[in-house]
Scaffold this motif. Structure first.
Motif, PDB file in Angstrom:
ATOM      1  N   PHE A 216      34.719   1.597   8.107  1.00 38.58           N
ATOM      2  CA  PHE A 216      34.366   2.997   7.833  1.00 38.58           C
ATOM      3  C   PHE A 216      33.131   3.079   6.933  1.00 38.58           C
ATOM      4  O   PHE A 216      32.204   3.851   7.197  1.00 38.58           O
ATOM      5  N   SER A 217      33.129   2.268   5.869  1.00 46.21           N
ATOM      6  CA  SER A 217      32.003   2.296   4.933  1.00 46.21           C
ATOM      7  C   SER A 217      30.708   1.899   5.626  1.00 46.21           C
ATOM      8  O   SER A 217      29.671   2.568   5.479  1.00 46.21           O
ATOM      9  N   TYR A 218      30.758   0.825   6.411  1.00 46.50           N
ATOM     10  CA  TYR A 218      29.530   0.335   7.034  1.00 46.50           C
ATOM     11  C   TYR A 218      29.087   1.187   8.216  1.00 46.50           C
ATOM     12  O   TYR A 218      27.900   1.192   8.559  1.00 46.50           O
ATOM     13  N   SER A 219      29.999   1.904   8.846  1.00 48.58           N
ATOM     14  CA  SER A 219      29.579   2.836   9.898  1.00 48.58           C
ATOM     15  C   SER A 219      28.737   3.959   9.305  1.00 48.58           C
ATOM     16  O   SER A 219      27.719   4.368   9.884  1.00 48.58           O
ATOM     17  N   HIS A 220      29.135   4.441   8.111  1.00 46.59           N
ATOM     18  CA  HIS A 220      28.360   5.475   7.431  1.00 46.59           C
ATOM     19  C   HIS A 220      27.061   4.902   6.860  1.00 46.59           C
ATOM     20  O   HIS A 220      26.030   5.591   6.833  1.00 46.59           O
ATOM     21  N   ILE A 221      27.112   3.656   6.399  1.00 43.95           N
ATOM     22  CA  ILE A 221      25.897   3.020   5.876  1.00 43.95           C
ATOM     23  C   ILE A 221      24.857   2.869   6.975  1.00 43.95           C
ATOM     24  O   ILE A 221      23.680   3.199   6.789  1.00 43.95           O
ATOM     25  N   VAL A 222      25.282   2.383   8.142  1.00 46.29           N
ATOM     26  CA  VAL A 222      24.358   2.215   9.280  1.00 46.29           C
ATOM     27  C   VAL A 222      23.811   3.565   9.716  1.00 46.29           C
ATOM     28  O   VAL A 222      22.612   3.700  10.015  1.00 46.29           O
ATOM     29  N   SER A 223      24.679   4.585   9.725  1.00 44.26           N
ATOM     30  CA  SER A 223      24.235   5.933  10.094  1.00 44.26           C
ATOM     31  C   SER A 223      23.177   6.450   9.125  1.00 44.26           C
ATOM     32  O   SER A 223      22.169   7.047   9.541  1.00 44.26           O
ATOM     33  N   SER A 224      23.354   6.213   7.833  1.00 43.06           N
ATOM     34  CA  SER A 224      22.376   6.634   6.826  1.00 43.06           C
ATOM     35  C   SER A 224      21.074   5.867   6.966  1.00 43.06           C
ATOM     36  O   SER A 224      19.980   6.432   6.822  1.00 43.06           O
ATOM     37  N   LEU A 225      21.167   4.575   7.272  1.00 41.96           N
ATOM     38  CA  LEU A 225      19.960   3.760   7.442  1.00 41.96           C
ATOM     39  C   LEU A 225      19.157   4.211   8.657  1.00 41.96           C
ATOM     40  O   LEU A 225      17.921   4.190   8.629  1.00 41.96           O
ATOM     41  N   MET A 226      19.850   4.624   9.706  1.00 39.48           N
ATOM     42  CA  MET A 226      19.159   5.077  10.915  1.00 39.48           C
ATOM     43  C   MET A 226      18.386   6.369  10.674  1.00 39.48           C
ATOM     44  O   MET A 226      17.378   6.631  11.342  1.00 39.48           O
ATOM     45  N   ARG A 227      18.855   7.164   9.725  1.00 42.91           N
ATOM     46  CA  ARG A 227      18.170   8.427   9.425  1.00 42.91           C
ATOM     47  C   ARG A 227      16.991   8.259   8.485  1.00 42.91           C
ATOM     48  O   ARG A 227      16.215   9.190   8.289  1.00 42.91           O
ATOM     49  N   MET A 228      16.871   7.079   7.864  1.00 44.28           N
ATOM     50  CA  MET A 228      15.751   6.827   6.966  1.00 44.28           C
ATOM     51  C   MET A 228      14.457   6.674   7.760  1.00 44.28           C
ATOM     52  O   MET A 228      14.420   5.993   8.784  1.00 44.28           O
ATOM     53  N   SER A 229      13.397   7.302   7.288  1.00 48.96           N
ATOM     54  CA  SER A 229      12.113   7.230   7.987  1.00 48.96           C
ATOM     55  C   SER A 229      11.285   6.026   7.549  1.00 48.96           C
ATOM     56  O   SER A 229      10.469   5.503   8.308  1.00 48.96           O
ATOM     57  N   SER A 230      11.494   5.561   6.327  1.00 48.82           N
ATOM     58  CA  SER A 230      10.719   4.445   5.790  1.00 48.82           C
ATOM     59  C   SER A 230      11.353   3.110   6.181  1.00 48.82           C
ATOM     60  O   SER A 230      12.534   2.866   5.914  1.00 48.82           O
ATOM     61  N   ALA A 231      10.547   2.252   6.811  1.00 50.65           N
ATOM     62  CA  ALA A 231      11.025   0.920   7.174  1.00 50.65           C
ATOM     63  C   ALA A 231      11.314   0.090   5.930  1.00 50.65           C
ATOM     64  O   ALA A 231      12.273  -0.686   5.891  1.00 50.65           O
ATOM     65  N   GLU A 232      10.491   0.280   4.902  1.00 54.50           N
ATOM     66  CA  GLU A 232      10.701  -0.442   3.648  1.00 54.50           C
ATOM     67  C   GLU A 232      11.999  -0.014   2.981  1.00 54.50           C
ATOM     68  O   GLU A 232      12.736  -0.836   2.430  1.00 54.50           O
ATOM     69  N   GLY A 233      12.275   1.294   3.054  1.00 49.71           N
ATOM     70  CA  GLY A 233      13.515   1.805   2.475  1.00 49.71           C
ATOM     71  C   GLY A 233      14.735   1.273   3.206  1.00 49.71           C
ATOM     72  O   GLY A 233      15.750   0.949   2.589  1.00 49.71           O
ATOM     73  N   LYS A 234      14.631   1.175   4.534  1.00 48.72           N
ATOM     74  CA  LYS A 234      15.737   0.619   5.324  1.00 48.72           C
ATOM     75  C   LYS A 234      16.003  -0.828   4.940  1.00 48.72           C
ATOM     76  O   LYS A 234      17.156  -1.230   4.763  1.00 48.72           O
ATOM     77  N   TYR A 235      14.919  -1.597   4.828  1.00 45.86           N
ATOM     78  CA  TYR A 235      15.073  -3.016   4.504  1.00 45.86           C
ATOM     79  C   TYR A 235      15.677  -3.200   3.110  1.00 45.86           C
ATOM     80  O   TYR A 235      16.572  -4.032   2.914  1.00 45.86           O
ATOM     81  N   LYS A 236      15.178  -2.404   2.149  1.00 45.27           N
ATOM     82  CA  LYS A 236      15.679  -2.523   0.780  1.00 45.27           C
ATOM     83  C   LYS A 236      17.154  -2.159   0.706  1.00 45.27           C
ATOM     84  O   LYS A 236      17.946  -2.840   0.032  1.00 45.27           O
ATOM     85  N   ALA A 237      17.536  -1.079   1.419  1.00 45.67           N
ATOM     86  CA  ALA A 237      18.930  -0.646   1.398  1.00 45.67           C
ATOM     87  C   ALA A 237      19.832  -1.669   2.082  1.00 45.67           C
ATOM     88  O   ALA A 237      20.906  -2.006   1.585  1.00 45.67           O
ATOM     89  N   PHE A 238      19.394  -2.176   3.227  1.00 37.86           N
ATOM     90  CA  PHE A 238      20.216  -3.123   3.960  1.00 37.86           C
ATOM     91  C   PHE A 238      20.310  -4.465   3.243  1.00 37.86           C
ATOM     92  O   PHE A 238      21.324  -5.150   3.343  1.00 37.86           O
ATOM     93  N   SER A 239      19.253  -4.839   2.520  1.00 37.94           N
ATOM     94  CA  SER A 239      19.267  -6.126   1.820  1.00 37.94           C
ATOM     95  C   SER A 239      20.347  -6.167   0.743  1.00 37.94           C
ATOM     96  O   SER A 239      20.871  -7.236   0.416  1.00 37.94           O
ATOM     97  N   THR A 240      20.679  -5.003   0.182  1.00 35.82           N
ATOM     98  CA  THR A 240      21.726  -4.954  -0.842  1.00 35.82           C
ATOM     99  C   THR A 240      23.114  -5.202  -0.234  1.00 35.82           C
ATOM    100  O   THR A 240      24.050  -5.522  -0.949  1.00 35.82           O
ATOM    101  N   CYS A 241      23.207  -5.029   1.096  1.00 33.01           N
ATOM    102  CA  CYS A 241      24.498  -5.232   1.772  1.00 33.01           C
ATOM    103  C   CYS A 241      24.591  -6.597   2.437  1.00 33.01           C
ATOM    104  O   CYS A 241      25.678  -6.972   2.909  1.00 33.01           O
ATOM    105  N   GLY A 242      23.467  -7.330   2.506  1.00 33.12           N
ATOM    106  CA  GLY A 242      23.443  -8.584   3.249  1.00 33.12           C
ATOM    107  C   GLY A 242      24.457  -9.605   2.757  1.00 33.12           C
ATOM    108  O   GLY A 242      25.192 -10.202   3.551  1.00 33.12           O
ATOM    109  N   SER A 243      24.505  -9.806   1.440  1.00 33.21           N
ATOM    110  CA  SER A 243      25.424 -10.794   0.880  1.00 33.21           C
ATOM    111  C   SER A 243      26.874 -10.393   1.124  1.00 33.21           C
ATOM    112  O   SER A 243      27.713 -11.225   1.499  1.00 33.21           O
ATOM    113  N   HIS A 244      27.157  -9.105   0.924  1.00 36.36           N
ATOM    114  CA  HIS A 244      28.531  -8.638   1.117  1.00 36.36           C
ATOM    115  C   HIS A 244      28.959  -8.754   2.572  1.00 36.36           C
ATOM    116  O   HIS A 244      30.082  -9.169   2.868  1.00 36.36           O
TER     117      HIS A 244
END
Length: 312
Positions: A216-244
């Protein structure tokens, strides 16, 4: 079920990973080195987080708790296995076996709960960044961890209380390297219907709810990332979830692998070998996942090493 504890045994026999005498020195060396790496690696993560003020955030608070649980998790099985290999013995006392069952269930369950709480933390950080500090306040973080301990403590205690009422025959052999609840129930001489019902219900609830929470958490996270317009912002946000995500994949991948292999093969020896993955290997790899894939942890480790070298 008998009205009382009529157990006829004072000890069980753990068959271990292999009965080949020539393999015992190799197994002892591998298990000892793996255990030392696990303990030292997770202790280092705890030390880094506690000593660096930059890491005094909810995410790293949960990570330090996960590292502590991983140390305890692997310590419930590996030390006894090392002692048995060194002493060329398979014995484990009745009380020792039940104690191992109890603490194994606690720390295995806590691993899943903490990974779920960490997924919720990432969900709030990415989907509600402006309210993150308000929602994930220190009081809530401590409450979430205490709630995890409270739930798994009582569920594990219920299993042990029910287990105490069973009868076991003399010379009982457990085809595993530790006392696993399902294996112990198979060897009981008395009726285990209630035990099995409680086991299946608890496994379904405590396994399904954390996994559903993570999805549930990651479905909403992916949905939020898809709405981001900045590629850098997407990468930064997703990188915080990579280890987890890596830790979640490793934990649930190995756990489900053991479950499906036991359902398909019905081979106790293969199942015990497969169990090594989530009981020994996964706790060892978690510190590497969170240190090698995390810039904050690597930076804190560098500062800690510089401070240590300057003191010499």
């Amino acid at each position: 079920m008998a009205a009382g504890n009529h157990t006829q045994v004072s000890e069980f026999l753990l068959l271990g990973l292999s009965e080949d005498p020539e393999l015992q020195p190799l197994l002892f060396g591998l298990l000892l080195s793996t255990y030392l790496v696990t303990v030292l690696g997770n202790l280092l993560i705890i030390l880094i987080i506690s000593s660096d003020s930059h890491l005094h955030t909810p995410m790293y608070f949960f990570l330090s708790n996960l590292s502590f649980v991983d140390i305890c998790f692997t310590s419930t099985t590996v030390p006894k296995m090392l002692v048995n290999i060194q002493a060329e013995s398979k014995d484990i006392s009745y009380i020792g076996c039940f104690t191992q069952v109890y603490f194994f269930m606690i720390f295995a369950g806590l691993d899943g709960f903490l990974l779920t709480v960490m997924a919720y933390d990432r969900f709030v950080a990415i989907c509600h960044p402006l309210h993150y500090t308000v929602i994930m306040n220190p009081r809530l973080c401590v409450l979430l961890v205490l709630m995890c301990w409270f739930i798994i403590f009582w569920v594990s205690l219920l299993h042990i209380l029910l287990l105490r009422w069973l009868t076991f025959c003399i010379g009982t052999e457990i085809p595993h390297f530790f006392c696993e609840l399902a294996q112990v129930l198979k060897l009981a001489c008395s009726d285990t219907l209630i035990n099995n019902i409680v086991l299946y219900v608890a496994t379904a609830l405590l396994g399904a709810f954390p996994l559903v929470g993570i999805l549930f958490s990651y479905s909403h996270i992916v949905s939020s990332l898809m709405r981001m317009s900045s590629a850098e912002g997407k990468y930064k946000a997703f990188s915080t979830c990579g280890s987890h995500l890596s830790a979640v994949s490793l934990y649930y991948g190995t756990s489900l692998g053991v479950y499906f292999s036991s359902a398909v093969t019905h081979s106790s020896h293969r199942n015990s070998i497969a169990s090594v993955m989530y009981t020994v290997v996964t706790p060892m790899l978690n510190p590497f996942i969170y240190s090698l894939r995390n810039k904050d942890v690597k930076g804190a480790l560098g500062r800690l090493l510089r401070e240590a070298s300057s003191c010499l």
